[in-house]
Design a protein around this motif. Structure first.
Motif, short mmCIF file in Angstrom:
data_model
loop_
_atom_site.label_atom_id
_atom_site.label_comp_id
_atom_site.label_asym_id
_atom_site.label_seq_id
_atom_site.Cartn_x
_atom_site.Cartn_y
_atom_site.Cartn_z
N TYR A 251 -4.85 -32.69 -28.79
CA TYR A 251 -5.12 -32.90 -30.21
C TYR A 251 -4.56 -34.26 -30.68
O TYR A 251 -5.25 -35.06 -31.32
N LEU A 252 -3.30 -34.51 -30.33
CA LEU A 252 -2.66 -35.76 -30.75
C LEU A 252 -3.34 -36.97 -30.12
O LEU A 252 -3.47 -38.03 -30.74
N ASP A 253 -3.79 -36.82 -28.89
CA ASP A 253 -4.49 -37.91 -28.20
C ASP A 253 -5.79 -38.25 -28.91
O ASP A 253 -6.17 -39.42 -29.00
N ASN B 215 -3.46 -43.23 -32.49
CA ASN B 215 -3.11 -44.34 -31.60
C ASN B 215 -1.63 -44.61 -31.82
O ASN B 215 -1.16 -44.57 -32.97
N PHE B 216 -0.90 -44.87 -30.76
CA PHE B 216 0.52 -45.18 -30.85
C PHE B 216 0.72 -46.62 -30.39
O PHE B 216 0.31 -46.98 -29.29
N LYS B 217 1.34 -47.43 -31.27
CA LYS B 217 1.49 -48.86 -30.99
C LYS B 217 2.95 -49.27 -31.18
O LYS B 217 3.78 -48.47 -31.61
N LYS C 128 4.16 -32.83 -37.30
CA LYS C 128 5.00 -33.63 -38.20
C LYS C 128 6.33 -33.98 -37.55
O LYS C 128 6.82 -35.12 -37.66
N ILE C 129 6.94 -33.01 -36.87
CA ILE C 129 8.23 -33.27 -36.21
C ILE C 129 8.07 -34.40 -35.21
O ILE C 129 8.87 -35.35 -35.19
N LEU C 130 7.04 -34.33 -34.37
CA LEU C 130 6.86 -35.38 -33.36
C LEU C 130 6.60 -36.73 -34.01
O LEU C 130 7.23 -37.73 -33.63
N ILE C 131 5.69 -36.77 -34.97
CA ILE C 131 5.34 -38.06 -35.60
C ILE C 131 6.57 -38.66 -36.28
O ILE C 131 6.83 -39.86 -36.15
N VAL D 269 2.38 -45.51 -35.81
CA VAL D 269 1.45 -44.38 -35.67
C VAL D 269 0.22 -44.65 -36.52
O VAL D 269 0.32 -44.84 -37.72
N GLU D 270 -0.94 -44.69 -35.87
CA GLU D 270 -2.20 -44.97 -36.56
C GLU D 270 -3.14 -43.79 -36.38
O GLU D 270 -3.38 -43.35 -35.26
N VAL D 271 -3.66 -43.28 -37.49
CA VAL D 271 -4.63 -42.19 -37.42
C VAL D 271 -5.99 -42.80 -37.09
O VAL D 271 -6.50 -43.62 -37.85
#
Length: 195
Positions: free
Chosen positions: A25-27, A31-33, A146-149, A159-161
């Protein structure tokens, strides 16, 4: 810094696959930069076979189910692996026991990175298989996300949606296809059509 987000679970048994569904789901959603490398990995029920992967990281976040004394379905627990709360036994299913033993083994070898668990109490279905996640665990997944983000942002990860419309239940229905070579899926889909 290398950060691993590892999803553990058996996707055939509803809520017990939530760890795997969360990383898929998160993938799809983010996008994580930034200065740190963030890898999302479906660890399934691989347990000890994950050792060579886990030891390569500086920080690890693990999504999994947990067994908690007097816990209710959908309760979320966030803790450091080296400071497991007394109420959390993490012994609810075979994959949890194996993952617990795997982390303990890495720790005994002195190679365990800082490891945080984001766990949820599942509805245990027994022997019937299903890809359906219960409503309490779907609701809990929002808190787990939310905890992870929040933790990643504290570490300086941008963190980019990329896809705000990702649906966790839809991901759960196709998690078994993730990471499978496209040609293999074509064979599976063709086989399904002939039945």
């Amino acid at each position: 810094m290398k950060i691993l987000v590892l999803g553990i679970g058996n996707i055939l048994f509803g809520d017990e696959g939530i760890g795997v569904h969360m990383v898929n789901y998160l993938d799809e959603k983010y996008n994580f930069k930034g200065p740190h490398q963030v890898d999302l990995i479906d660890g399934g029920t691989l347990a000890q076979r994950l050792i060579p992967i886990i030891v390569e990281y500086d920080k690890v976040f693990i999504f999994d189910t947990v067994d908690v004394d007097e816990g209710e379905i959908g309760d979320v627990y966030f803790f450091d692996f080296l400071e497991v709360p007394e109420c959390v036994s993490w012994q609810g299913s075979a994959h949890e026991v194996e993952m617990l033993q795997t982390l303990e083994m890495i720790h005994m070898m002195g190679d365990l990175p800082e490891t945080k668990i984001i766990g949820v109490v599942p509805y245990v279905i027994g022997e019937d298989t299903t890809f359906t996640i219960t409503e309490p665990v779907k609701k809990a997944a929002k808190l787990m996300e939310k905890i992870l983000i929040d933790e990643l942002k504290k570490l300086g990860v941008e963190v980019e949606v990329k896809n705000p419309d990702v649906d966790l239940q839809e991901i759960a229905r196709i998690s078994y296809k993730k990471g499978v070579p496209e040609e293999s899926l074509r064979g599976y889909e063709a086989m399904k059509d002939t039945q």
